[in-house]
Design an enzyme around this catalytic site. Sequence first.
Site, PDB file in Angstrom:
ATOM      1  N   HIS A  18      38.897  39.505  62.863  1.00 34.23           N
ATOM      2  CA  HIS A  18      39.363  39.564  61.481  1.00 34.23           C
ATOM      3  C   HIS A  18      40.595  38.700  61.254  1.00 34.23           C
ATOM      4  O   HIS A  18      40.747  38.097  60.189  1.00 34.23           O
ATOM      5  CB  HIS A  18      39.610  41.008  61.092  1.00 34.23           C
ATOM      6  CG  HIS A  18      38.350  41.815  61.041  1.00 34.23           C
ATOM      7  ND1 HIS A  18      38.314  43.187  61.201  1.00 34.23           N
ATOM      8  CD2 HIS A  18      37.047  41.430  60.861  1.00 34.23           C
ATOM      9  CE1 HIS A  18      37.072  43.604  61.107  1.00 34.23           C
ATOM     10  NE2 HIS A  18      36.285  42.567  60.905  1.00 34.23           N
ATOM     11  N   HIS A  41      25.834  40.121  59.540  1.00 33.73           N
ATOM     12  CA  HIS A  41      25.740  41.480  60.084  1.00 33.73           C
ATOM     13  C   HIS A  41      26.932  42.254  59.533  1.00 33.73           C
ATOM     14  O   HIS A  41      27.902  42.542  60.232  1.00 33.73           O
ATOM     15  CB  HIS A  41      25.759  41.472  61.613  1.00 33.73           C
ATOM     16  CG  HIS A  41      24.590  40.763  62.237  1.00 33.73           C
ATOM     17  ND1 HIS A  41      24.453  39.381  62.231  1.00 33.73           N
ATOM     18  CD2 HIS A  41      23.490  41.232  62.891  1.00 33.73           C
ATOM     19  CE1 HIS A  41      23.329  39.045  62.855  1.00 33.73           C
ATOM     20  NE2 HIS A  41      22.737  40.151  63.270  1.00 33.73           N
ATOM     21  N   SER A  98      34.449  42.997  57.599  1.00 32.68           N
ATOM     22  CA  SER A  98      34.483  41.595  57.181  1.00 32.68           C
ATOM     23  C   SER A  98      34.117  41.391  55.712  1.00 32.68           C
ATOM     24  O   SER A  98      34.707  40.512  55.060  1.00 32.68           O
ATOM     25  CB  SER A  98      33.597  40.739  58.091  1.00 32.68           C
ATOM     26  OG  SER A  98      32.316  41.314  58.267  1.00 32.68           O
ATOM     27  N   ASP A 141      17.502  41.337  57.480  1.00 30.56           N
ATOM     28  CA  ASP A 141      17.921  40.790  58.769  1.00 30.56           C
ATOM     29  C   ASP A 141      18.822  39.581  58.556  1.00 30.56           C
ATOM     30  O   ASP A 141      18.496  38.671  57.784  1.00 30.56           O
ATOM     31  CB  ASP A 141      16.696  40.403  59.579  1.00 30.56           C
ATOM     32  CG  ASP A 141      17.057  39.748  60.887  1.00 30.56           C
ATOM     33  OD1 ASP A 141      17.484  40.462  61.818  1.00 30.56           O
ATOM     34  OD2 ASP A 141      16.943  38.508  60.975  1.00 30.56           O
ATOM     35  N   GLY A 142      19.951  39.561  59.239  1.00 30.51           N
ATOM     36  CA  GLY A 142      20.910  38.491  59.043  1.00 30.51           C
ATOM     37  C   GLY A 142      20.427  37.133  59.504  1.00 30.51           C
ATOM     38  O   GLY A 142      20.720  36.108  58.874  1.00 30.51           O
ATOM     39  N   ASP A 167      27.944  38.168  63.396  1.00 26.77           N
ATOM     40  CA  ASP A 167      28.618  39.208  64.169  1.00 26.77           C
ATOM     41  C   ASP A 167      27.600  40.260  64.606  1.00 26.77           C
ATOM     42  O   ASP A 167      27.639  41.408  64.165  1.00 26.77           O
ATOM     43  CB  ASP A 167      29.721  39.822  63.295  1.00 26.77           C
ATOM     44  CG  ASP A 167      30.503  40.901  64.013  1.00 26.77           C
ATOM     45  OD1 ASP A 167      30.469  40.934  65.256  1.00 26.77           O
ATOM     46  OD2 ASP A 167      31.142  41.715  63.319  1.00 26.77           O
TER      47      ASP A 167
END
Length: 285
Positions: A18, A41, A98, A141-142, A167
């Site tokens: 971060h 994610h 995030s 789904d990323g 991530d």
Amino acid sequence: MNYRHTFHAGNHADVLKHAALLELCDALCAKPAPLFALDTHAGRGLYFLNDPQAQRTQEAQGGIGRFDGATAPAPLRRYLSAIAACRRAHGLQSYPGSPWLLAHALRAQDRIACCELQPDEATELRSRVGDDPRVGVHQRDGYAAMRALLPPRVGDERFNRGLVLIDPPYEAQLAEYDEAFSALREAMGRWPQATYALWYPIKTRRALQSMYRRAATIPARSVMVAELLVRRDDSPLRMNGSGLLLLNAPWKFDERLRALLPALTQALGEDAGAGWRMDWLKAPE
């Protein structure tokens, strides 16, 4: 997938990830053109460290908990000011994910897409950031989103600049890199000018040698790694540190990392094996 980030919120890996994410946002925002950020994610966007799951692991004590009441060294003030802003809005036990940090750091002209596959996590994410007109939440789904959403277009607007944060939970452990690198290569072909950041855990460094070699062959302008170890990387049974693989990092971003990483090591290191690494796998020409 059974991963729940609530168990790990605010740990040393979150602090590295971060703090670097905010530095990336600030570097990219130095130019006035609008940005598009994709969080592949995303999780639930906001966590509470007094949640029973977070209390069970106590991982935040080795991360954000190290800064409670401490005077912030200059390289960490940007990160800690964002944490303070989150806590003013959501309470002293809150910790931002995030998506919250991206919304905090980016500007009115920027756009953010957050992907989360787990239905309950996606629902919670919508409740946290869904009212922000800049943010789109996608239950999907990323990796598939990297193929579907890049190059980015929102309405009639196209984005030439931006950031993709990847991530994953690494439930498949080292096999995760197969899918991540496949998605990265395809995304680079679709949106080659963007900055890409892939987070990864470090247990034993020798297990990462293959990843480093593969990363160096990605057709990016530059490839670098930024790593933080909080203890010796000599046990495959626990996460001893973590890193970010950065493709097309902003100009002079290595200078930001050379200030940030030693400050994080001093704050979070647990034994003589603590340390940091910033290295080019493919230097910019």
